[in-house]
Design an enzyme around this catalytic site. Sequence first.
Site, PDB file in Angstrom:
ATOM      1  N   VAL A  35       5.846  41.053  -9.140  1.00  0.00           N
ATOM      2  CA  VAL A  35       6.880  41.748  -8.384  1.00  0.00           C
ATOM      3  C   VAL A  35       6.432  43.172  -8.041  1.00  0.00           C
ATOM      4  CG1 VAL A  35       9.289  42.561  -8.412  1.00  0.00           C
ATOM      5  CG2 VAL A  35       8.701  40.348  -9.440  1.00  0.00           C
ATOM      6  N   CYS A  36       5.746  43.825  -8.962  1.00  0.00           N
ATOM      7  CA  CYS A  36       5.364  45.236  -8.790  1.00  0.00           C
ATOM      8  C   CYS A  36       4.609  45.523  -7.494  1.00  0.00           C
ATOM      9  CB  CYS A  36       4.566  45.727  -9.996  1.00  0.00           C
ATOM     10  SG  CYS A  36       5.495  45.651 -11.546  1.00  0.00           S
TER      11      CYS A  36
END
Length: 182
Positions: free
Chosen positions: A50-51
Amino acid sequence: MAERLVGKPAPEFTMETVTGDGTDFSKASLTDYRGKWLVFFFYPLDFTFVCPTEITALSDASEQFKALDAEILGVSTDSIHSHKAWINTPRDSNGLGRINFPLASDITRSVAKDYGVYIEEEGVALRGLFIINPEGELKYQVVNHNDIGRSVEETLRVLQALQSGGLCAMNWKPGDKNLVTN
């Protein structure tokens, strides 16, 4: 009981950083951003799923933030060397590629603790996003579970609302009237 941060001076910090092009190391402190708005965000770890979607989306929108006199600084508990390796890894290989703001290393975890986003049992930060005004007052915070990415559009909307000079109703958008002007 958790201490309130919004409406108070933002906790001071000094951290090592790597430039968005992955070439230089430096240091950043809160005082470096005096006179500008700061979008200061924590993410859990480099080389995750996700980052990079959040970091690259913020980077792609960096000119919109600059037009609002705002700087961006990302931070995790990883080292500056991990940040550099991630920046120097192409986007199509789960890297960031070149980004338009620095990444800071909170390897001591002290800044994540000061901002109330540190997960002690995991050794990483939650997804915390803070908007700090030019005088150093923390004006906005949102903290997400690490499974959920944040919204660049909402961050821009909130920044513009904070800069509007008045009270903003629910779903306020740039161009809408304020309820009351300060």
